[in-house]
Design a protein around this motif. Structure first.
Motif, PDB file in Angstrom:
ATOM      1  N   VAL A 272       9.770   5.618   1.534  1.00 28.71           N
ATOM      2  CA  VAL A 272       9.196   5.048   2.747  1.00 28.71           C
ATOM      3  C   VAL A 272      10.287   4.365   3.560  1.00 28.71           C
ATOM      4  CG1 VAL A 272       7.521   3.397   3.656  1.00 28.71           C
ATOM      5  CG2 VAL A 272       6.950   4.768   1.641  1.00 28.71           C
ATOM      6  N   LEU A 273      11.199   3.673   2.872  1.00 31.48           N
ATOM      7  CA  LEU A 273      12.310   3.039   3.570  1.00 31.48           C
ATOM      8  C   LEU A 273      13.225   4.073   4.211  1.00 31.48           C
ATOM      9  CD1 LEU A 273      13.235   0.270   0.958  1.00 31.48           C
ATOM     10  CD2 LEU A 273      11.654   0.125   2.884  1.00 31.48           C
ATOM     11  N   THR A 274      13.365   5.220   3.554  1.00 32.32           N
ATOM     12  CA  THR A 274      14.184   6.290   4.124  1.00 32.32           C
ATOM     13  C   THR A 274      13.592   6.779   5.436  1.00 32.32           C
ATOM     14  OG1 THR A 274      14.893   6.997   1.918  1.00 32.32           O
ATOM     15  CG2 THR A 274      15.141   8.583   3.708  1.00 32.32           C
ATOM     16  N   ALA A 275      12.278   6.862   5.498  1.00 37.34           N
ATOM     17  CA  ALA A 275      11.618   7.302   6.731  1.00 37.34           C
ATOM     18  C   ALA A 275      11.797   6.296   7.861  1.00 37.34           C
ATOM     19  CB  ALA A 275      10.128   7.537   6.464  1.00 37.34           C
ATOM     20  N   MET A 276      12.101   5.044   7.494  1.00 41.33           N
ATOM     21  CA  MET A 276      12.258   3.999   8.497  1.00 41.33           C
ATOM     22  C   MET A 276      13.664   3.929   9.068  1.00 41.33           C
ATOM     23  SD  MET A 276      10.081   1.171   6.306  1.00 41.33           S
ATOM     24  CE  MET A 276      10.408  -0.222   7.369  1.00 41.33           C
ATOM     25  N   LEU A 277      14.627   4.622   8.465  1.00 37.68           N
ATOM     26  CA  LEU A 277      16.014   4.535   8.925  1.00 37.68           C
ATOM     27  C   LEU A 277      16.165   5.014  10.357  1.00 37.68           C
ATOM     28  CD1 LEU A 277      17.965   5.743   5.743  1.00 37.68           C
ATOM     29  CD2 LEU A 277      17.583   3.400   6.530  1.00 37.68           C
ATOM     30  N   GLN A 278      15.591   6.162  10.653  1.00 39.75           N
ATOM     31  CA  GLN A 278      15.673   6.703  12.010  1.00 39.75           C
ATOM     32  C   GLN A 278      14.964   5.797  13.002  1.00 39.75           C
ATOM     33  OE1 GLN A 278      13.426  10.286  12.745  1.00 39.75           O
ATOM     34  NE2 GLN A 278      14.976  11.110  14.126  1.00 39.75           N
ATOM     35  N   LEU A 279      13.890   5.196  12.556  1.00 37.99           N
ATOM     36  CA  LEU A 279      13.119   4.310  13.416  1.00 37.99           C
ATOM     37  C   LEU A 279      13.928   3.088  13.821  1.00 37.99           C
ATOM     38  CD1 LEU A 279      10.289   3.607  14.620  1.00 37.99           C
ATOM     39  CD2 LEU A 279       9.804   2.460  12.455  1.00 37.99           C
ATOM     40  N   PHE A 280      14.637   2.501  12.866  1.00 34.48           N
ATOM     41  CA  PHE A 280      15.382   1.283  13.136  1.00 34.48           C
ATOM     42  C   PHE A 280      16.705   1.554  13.854  1.00 34.48           C
ATOM     43  CE2 PHE A 280      13.316  -0.660   9.119  1.00 34.48           C
ATOM     44  CZ  PHE A 280      12.123  -0.798   9.816  1.00 34.48           C
ATOM     45  N   ASP A 281      17.230   2.752  13.715  1.00 34.62           N
ATOM     46  CA  ASP A 281      18.539   3.047  14.294  1.00 34.62           C
ATOM     47  C   ASP A 281      18.431   3.537  15.731  1.00 34.62           C
ATOM     48  OD1 ASP A 281      21.290   3.281  14.353  1.00 34.62           O
ATOM     49  OD2 ASP A 281      21.240   5.362  13.686  1.00 34.62           O
TER      50      ASP A 281
ATOM     51  N   GLY B  79       4.426  13.918  10.824  1.00 31.70           N
ATOM     52  CA  GLY B  79       4.219  15.110  10.005  1.00 31.70           C
ATOM     53  C   GLY B  79       3.991  16.372  10.805  1.00 31.70           C
ATOM     54  N   LYS B  80       3.599  16.247  12.067  1.00 30.03           N
ATOM     55  CA  LYS B  80       3.374  17.409  12.927  1.00 30.03           C
ATOM     56  C   LYS B  80       4.644  17.863  13.636  1.00 30.03           C
ATOM     57  CE  LYS B  80      -1.331  15.790  13.898  1.00 30.03           C
ATOM     58  NZ  LYS B  80      -2.280  15.393  14.965  1.00 30.03           N
ATOM     59  N   GLY B  81       5.732  17.128  13.437  1.00 29.97           N
ATOM     60  CA  GLY B  81       6.985  17.481  14.097  1.00 29.97           C
ATOM     61  C   GLY B  81       7.151  16.866  15.467  1.00 29.97           C
ATOM     62  N   GLN B  82       6.226  16.021  15.871  1.00 28.33           N
ATOM     63  CA  GLN B  82       6.312  15.373  17.172  1.00 28.33           C
ATOM     64  C   GLN B  82       7.147  14.092  17.054  1.00 28.33           C
ATOM     65  OE1 GLN B  82       2.241  14.693  18.244  1.00 28.33           O
ATOM     66  NE2 GLN B  82       1.834  16.842  18.729  1.00 28.33           N
ATOM     67  N   THR B  83       7.970  13.843  18.057  1.00 32.25           N
ATOM     68  CA  THR B  83       8.842  12.672  18.071  1.00 32.25           C
ATOM     69  C   THR B  83       8.224  11.563  18.910  1.00 32.25           C
ATOM     70  OG1 THR B  83      10.818  14.056  17.810  1.00 32.25           O
ATOM     71  CG2 THR B  83      11.133  11.814  18.632  1.00 32.25           C
ATOM     72  N   ILE B  84       8.084  10.399  18.301  1.00 33.90           N
ATOM     73  CA  ILE B  84       7.544   9.233  19.003  1.00 33.90           C
ATOM     74  C   ILE B  84       8.704   8.318  19.361  1.00 33.90           C
ATOM     75  CG2 ILE B  84       6.061   7.208  18.804  1.00 33.90           C
ATOM     76  CD1 ILE B  84       5.405  10.046  16.474  1.00 33.90           C
TER      77      ILE B  84
ATOM     78  N   GLU C 113       0.814  -1.214   0.000  1.00 33.90           N
ATOM     79  CA  GLU C 113       0.000   0.000   0.000  1.00 33.90           C
ATOM     80  C   GLU C 113       0.846   1.261   0.000  1.00 33.90           C
ATOM     81  OE1 GLU C 113      -2.510  -0.258   3.363  1.00 33.90           O
ATOM     82  OE2 GLU C 113      -3.557  -2.078   2.700  1.00 33.90           O
ATOM     83  N   PHE C 114       2.170   1.116   0.008  1.00 35.25           N
ATOM     84  CA  PHE C 114       3.081   2.265   0.056  1.00 35.25           C
ATOM     85  C   PHE C 114       4.059   2.210  -1.119  1.00 35.25           C
ATOM     86  CE2 PHE C 114       1.745   1.234   4.337  1.00 35.25           C
ATOM     87  CZ  PHE C 114       1.347   2.462   4.852  1.00 35.25           C
ATOM     88  N   GLN C 115       3.534   1.924  -2.312  1.00 35.59           N
ATOM     89  CA  GLN C 115       4.395   1.787  -3.481  1.00 35.59           C
ATOM     90  C   GLN C 115       4.702   3.115  -4.165  1.00 35.59           C
ATOM     91  OE1 GLN C 115       3.504  -1.485  -6.170  1.00 35.59           O
ATOM     92  NE2 GLN C 115       2.139  -2.426  -4.670  1.00 35.59           N
ATOM     93  N   GLN C 116       3.912   4.151  -3.884  1.00 37.72           N
ATOM     94  CA  GLN C 116       4.114   5.443  -4.513  1.00 37.72           C
ATOM     95  C   GLN C 116       4.848   6.401  -3.571  1.00 37.72           C
ATOM     96  OE1 GLN C 116       3.374   5.679  -7.696  1.00 37.72           O
ATOM     97  NE2 GLN C 116       2.479   3.614  -7.650  1.00 37.72           N
ATOM     98  N   LYS C 117       5.540   7.368  -4.170  1.00 32.63           N
ATOM     99  CA  LYS C 117       6.345   8.296  -3.380  1.00 32.63           C
ATOM    100  C   LYS C 117       5.506   9.122  -2.418  1.00 32.63           C
ATOM    101  CE  LYS C 117       9.784  11.973  -3.875  1.00 32.63           C
ATOM    102  NZ  LYS C 117      10.606  12.767  -4.831  1.00 32.63           N
ATOM    103  N   HIS C 118       4.334   9.561  -2.871  1.00 36.34           N
ATOM    104  CA  HIS C 118       3.514  10.438  -2.027  1.00 36.34           C
ATOM    105  C   HIS C 118       2.871   9.688  -0.858  1.00 36.34           C
ATOM    106  CE1 HIS C 118       0.548   8.658  -4.814  1.00 36.34           C
ATOM    107  NE2 HIS C 118      -0.288   8.774  -3.803  1.00 36.34           N
ATOM    108  N   GLU C 119       2.910   8.365  -0.896  1.00 35.51           N
ATOM    109  CA  GLU C 119       2.259   7.594   0.155  1.00 35.51           C
ATOM    110  C   GLU C 119       3.082   7.514   1.430  1.00 35.51           C
ATOM    111  OE1 GLU C 119      -0.610   4.555  -2.326  1.00 35.51           O
ATOM    112  OE2 GLU C 119       1.516   4.036  -2.088  1.00 35.51           O
ATOM    113  N   VAL C 120       4.239   8.156   1.441  1.00 33.72           N
ATOM    114  CA  VAL C 120       4.990   8.254   2.688  1.00 33.72           C
ATOM    115  C   VAL C 120       4.212   9.069   3.709  1.00 33.72           C
ATOM    116  CG1 VAL C 120       6.283  10.318   2.013  1.00 33.72           C
ATOM    117  CG2 VAL C 120       7.282   8.710   3.661  1.00 33.72           C
ATOM    118  N   SER C 121       3.315   9.959   3.218  1.00 35.63           N
ATOM    119  CA  SER C 121       2.483  10.744   4.132  1.00 35.63           C
ATOM    120  C   SER C 121       1.484   9.860   4.870  1.00 35.63           C
ATOM    121  CB  SER C 121       1.748  11.845   3.367  1.00 35.63           C
ATOM    122  OG  SER C 121       0.902  11.301   2.369  1.00 35.63           O
TER     123      SER C 121
END
Length: 323
Positions: free
Chosen positions: A105-114, A121-126, A55-63
Motif C-alpha cells: 500500500v505504501l508502494t502505491a503511495m510513492l507516485q502520489l506523494f512525488d 485499477g482502470k488505468g485512469q490517472t487522477i 484496514e489495509f494491513q493485508q497485501k490484497h487490500e491494496v485493491s
C-alpha cells in the motif's frame, strides 16, 4: 501551518505536493490539534478524506485503495481513495496510523506523494497536486514523550531561576525537539518500520507531538467541561458552572501514556457520572443553575459535589447523589 502557507503561495508553474507527517503522542477530538479536524482553516477546503490504515494491513487490500484490476471482483467499483480524489482533487487526505498499512500500500503511495498523481485499477490517472496529504503515526511516541518531559523539566527549572510568577508562564512553544534527537532516535525508528528511504524522502515535513504541559491540560479540561455545559444548556436549559479548582483537580487524571483521551475519560468519570446520577434521581429541575464544587478529602483524591440554586441564589443547596 507552514505547509498550508506554501500551498497558498504555490503558482501553476510550480506546484508542490504537500506531505506532512504527524508523529508522536496520542490525541483526541478534545485536543485543538487532534483528530477532530474541524478547524476553520481545514473547513475552507472543499473536501476531507480520512482513511484508517489499519484496514489495509493485508497485501490484497491494496485493491481497496486504488481499485481492483480488470477481471477481478469489484473492478467497476473503484478504490476508496481514487474515487474520492476524482470527485475532489484538492481535498485534505488523512492517512491515520500509517505504520499499520501493508508495504504494498505504501508502494502505491510513492507516485502520489512525488508527482501528485495516482493511477487507479482502470488505468485512469487522477491528478491531485492541489491536495494536502497528512499522515499520522504513534511510532516513537514513547521516546518523544521521554525526551520532551526531560526538556520541559529543564525549562521549568530555568524558569524558577528567572523568578517567574508561576509554572503556567512556561509555554509548550519553549520546548523544542533537537535535531540530534530527530536524526539519531526518531529517524532509525521510522526507517525500521517503513524499510525504505524513498518513502521517507517524500515526506516534506515531520511534526512532533509531545505530552501536554500543565497550562495545556487546563485548557483541555476547560474545553471538555464547556462541551458538556453546552449540551446541558441546549437539552435541559441547565446553567452549568464550575471554578478553577475543579479544573485543577481534573488535570490529575491525565495519563501520559494515553494522552488527551485520559482527560476526556476523567471528566466523564468524575463529572458526567455525577450529573447522570442526579438526573436519574430527579434532583435537577429544568432551567436551574448548577455548580460543580470541589470537596476536599483527607483520603485519596478530592471528591466533587453538585450545588443547586436558582439564578441569583446566594445559598445554593447541596445535592445528595448517593444511592
Amino acid at each position: 501551518m507552514t505547509t498550508l502557507r506554501r500551498k497558498r503561495l504555490r503558482r501553476s508553474t510550480f506546484q508542490i505536493v504537500s506531505m506532512p507527517f504527524f508523529c508522536g503522542w496520542k490525541m483526541c477530538e478534545s485536543c485543538p490539534v487532534g483528530v477532530g479536524w474541524k478547524s476553520p482553516v481545514l473547513c475552507r477546503v472543499q473536501g476531507f478524506i480520512r482513511l484508517d490504515m489499519s484496514e489495509f494491513q493485508q497485501k490484497h487490500e491494496v485493491s481497496k485503495f486504488i481499485g481492483a484490476p480488470p477481471g477481478y471482483v469489484g473492478y467497476t467499483e473503484g478504490g476508496q481513495l481514487t474515487e474520492k480524489l476524482t470527485k475532489c482533487p484538492n481535498a485534505v487526505v488523512l492517512f491515520d496510523e500509517v505504520e499499520k498499512a501493508h508495504p504494498d500500500v505504501l508502494t502505491a503511495m510513492l507516485q502520489l506523494f512525488d508527482e501528485g498523481r495516482l493511477t487507479d485499477g482502470k488505468g485512469q490517472t487522477i491528478k491531485c497536486k492541489d491536495a494536502l496529504f497528512i499522515m499520522t503515526s504513534n511510532l516513537g511516541s514513547e521516546e518523544i514523550a521521554e525526551h520532551a518531559l526531560q526538556l520541559r523539566a529543564e525549562t521549568e527549572s530555568s524558569a524558577h531561576h528567572q523568578i517567574t510568577n508561576s509554572l503556567d508562564d512556561v509555554q509548550a512553544e519553549n520546548v523544542m525537539i533537537s535535531r540530534q534527537f530527530k536524526e539519531k532516535v526518531i529517524r532509525p525508528i521510522l526507517k525500521e518500520n517503513f524499510r525504505r528511504d524513498e518513502f521517507l524522502g517524500r515526506i516534506n515535513e515531520i511534526v512532533y507531538f509531545i505530552p501536554f504541559s500543565h497550562s495545556e491540560l487546563l485548557l483541555l479540561v476547560r474545553r471538555e467541561l464547556q462541551t458538556w455545559a453546552r449540551r446541558a444548556k441546549q437539552k435541559h436549559d441547565i446553567d452549568l458552572r464550575w471554578g478553577r479548582d475543579v479544573e485543577m483537580a481534573l488535570t490529575d487524571g491525565y495519563n501520559v501514556h494515553y494522552g488527551a483521551r485520559s482527560v476526556k475519560h476523567e471528566v466523564e468519570r468524575r463529572i458526567v457520572n455525577l450529573l447522570a446520577a442526579a438526573y436519574e434521581q430527579d434532583l435537577i429541575p429544568r432551567g436551574c443553575s448548577l455548580r460543580v464544587a470541589l470537596e476536599p478529602s483527607e483520603r485519596g483524591p478530592p471528591a466533587f459535589r453538585l450545588e443547586l440554586g436558582s439564578n441569583g441564589d446566594s445559598a445554593p443547596r447541596l445535592l445528595d447523589t448517593s444511592w
